[in-house]
Design a protein around this motif. Sequence first.
Motif, short mmCIF file in Angstrom:
data_model
loop_
_atom_site.label_atom_id
_atom_site.label_comp_id
_atom_site.label_asym_id
_atom_site.label_seq_id
_atom_site.Cartn_x
_atom_site.Cartn_y
_atom_site.Cartn_z
N SER A 190 -11.43 -4.09 10.34
CA SER A 190 -11.55 -2.79 9.67
C SER A 190 -11.28 -2.97 8.19
CB SER A 190 -10.56 -1.78 10.26
OG SER A 190 -9.22 -2.12 9.90
N SER A 191 -11.58 -1.93 7.43
CA SER A 191 -11.30 -1.95 6.00
C SER A 191 -10.75 -0.60 5.58
CB SER A 191 -12.57 -2.27 5.20
OG SER A 191 -12.31 -2.23 3.82
N ASP A 192 -9.51 -0.60 5.09
CA ASP A 192 -8.92 0.65 4.58
C ASP A 192 -9.68 1.15 3.35
OD1 ASP A 192 -5.37 -0.21 4.75
OD2 ASP A 192 -6.88 -0.10 6.29
N ALA A 193 -9.92 0.18 2.42
CA ALA A 193 -10.41 0.51 1.08
C ALA A 193 -9.54 1.59 0.46
CB ALA A 193 -11.87 0.95 1.13
N HIS A 194 -8.24 1.53 0.74
CA HIS A 194 -7.30 2.55 0.24
C HIS A 194 -6.79 2.22 -1.15
CE1 HIS A 194 -3.91 5.32 0.09
NE2 HIS A 194 -3.13 4.30 -0.15
N HIS A 195 -6.44 0.95 -1.37
CA HIS A 195 -5.83 0.54 -2.64
C HIS A 195 -5.99 -0.96 -2.78
CE1 HIS A 195 -2.48 -0.41 -5.45
NE2 HIS A 195 -2.71 0.80 -5.93
N MET A 196 -5.99 -1.46 -4.03
CA MET A 196 -6.18 -2.88 -4.25
C MET A 196 -5.11 -3.73 -3.56
SD MET A 196 -7.97 -5.33 -5.48
CE MET A 196 -9.10 -4.59 -6.65
N SER A 197 -3.85 -3.28 -3.60
CA SER A 197 -2.79 -4.12 -3.05
C SER A 197 -1.90 -3.41 -2.02
CB SER A 197 -1.89 -4.66 -4.18
OG SER A 197 -1.31 -3.60 -4.90
N ALA A 198 -2.01 -2.12 -1.88
CA ALA A 198 -1.16 -1.38 -0.94
C ALA A 198 -1.96 -0.96 0.29
CB ALA A 198 -0.58 -0.14 -1.62
N PRO A 199 -1.35 -1.01 1.47
CA PRO A 199 -2.06 -0.59 2.68
C PRO A 199 -2.16 0.93 2.76
CG PRO A 199 0.22 -1.05 3.21
CD PRO A 199 0.05 -1.41 1.75
N HIS A 200 -3.02 1.42 3.60
CA HIS A 200 -3.07 2.85 3.88
C HIS A 200 -1.69 3.28 4.37
CE1 HIS A 200 -4.03 6.66 5.82
NE2 HIS A 200 -5.18 6.66 5.15
N PRO A 201 -1.09 4.30 3.78
CA PRO A 201 0.31 4.62 4.10
C PRO A 201 0.57 4.98 5.56
CG PRO A 201 -0.71 6.36 2.78
CD PRO A 201 -1.64 5.20 2.76
#
Length: 407
Positions: free
Chosen positions: A252-263
């Motif tokens: 899967s891909s969060d694509a939430h943030h460059m270095s932080a995971p999806h909260p």
Amino acid sequence: MTPLHLSFFTATSCIGTGLDATLAALRDQRGGLAPCHFGDVKLNTCVGEVPGLEALALPPELAGFDCRNNRLALLALEQDGFASRVREAVARYGAQRVGVFLGTSTAGVLQTEMAYRQRDPQTGALPAGFNYAGSHNPFSLPGFVRTHLGLQGPAAAISSACSSGAKVFASARRMLEAGLIDAAVVGGVDTLCLTTLYGFNSLELLSAQPCRPYDVNRNGISIGEGAAFALLERVPAQVADDAILLLGIGESSDAHHMSAPHPEGLGARLAMEQALASAGIEPSQVDYVNLHGTATRSNDAAEAQAMAALLPSTACSSTKGATGHTLGAAGAVEAVICALALRHGLLPAGINTTQRDPALLVDYRLASSMQPLQYVLSNAFGFGGSNCSLLFGRGDSGDASNAASRH
């Protein structure tokens, strides 16, 4: 998905060279992290260094591949008879029918770092002997392994940050299912370098102590180096009870943030769900989860939310407290740890963690135990939200006979 057979595998990291040493360290809850004395690095942190790589020499015919990363690859390939087993596969299938899919995050970047220190003071030219293609280029790793083992099949470097060493299993599976290859060497290798040490330090993510995943006082990662390889083949008609099968893969891909995971751990949960669904396994059947567990505040919290939503009562731990975070190799190193856990009935502890964070609602184990295991899940989640979960099972889990009947 159709199960695949991990017919042979090996791993080398700061806790041991080869399977026997790795298994002994896991059983004894013994880690390999120590204060950093790597090169001239001046950082207050602990690392997982594999000793002796500076003195290890590549064969003369492979000198063009020389770098710390490929030296570690060579050391690991020669453990547990792995290289010989791959050459036996070449004899069975032919060199063009064995693929190579390897993960790394920085490859031989240390070689480039050293080359820049040796530039000509007048022209800025790099040293004449510097070979980017054979060292720093991400394909240097699969190129070296392919050449060393005499392979001629499809080859690729996967560099998706910390999920690299897990996603190679998915790449190999697609090639096998398409009928383009009959076997694949999969794995990952990453080594210490200035870029990662100072880079993670600039992000304020390094711990001054050996990392403590899921601990209430966790405060950052410990970078380690490691190499792991597996020979992936179709499941034969007859497999041993303790054979290791790859049963499911989730990406899967969060694509939430460059270095932080999806909260809320969205991408992590999707990867785990997909791995279970592709194997046809219910969450209640999973005996153990090897967590990504980096020991940063946000990563552990996000993964714990995903676990609580899908596998709230499943035993779990992060072995990064022992090995450190081996970055692009982590998914492969921890896949081999899962294979050892299944084969030997070992549920490994998360060492260094002493006080579980009560806000993380998971069954995190602080002590190793010996018990039968049938299914284990391995998580590898990378920067940019690149996630991969792998589900492994034993040959006597019932899935081996089902796989054989499909051929």
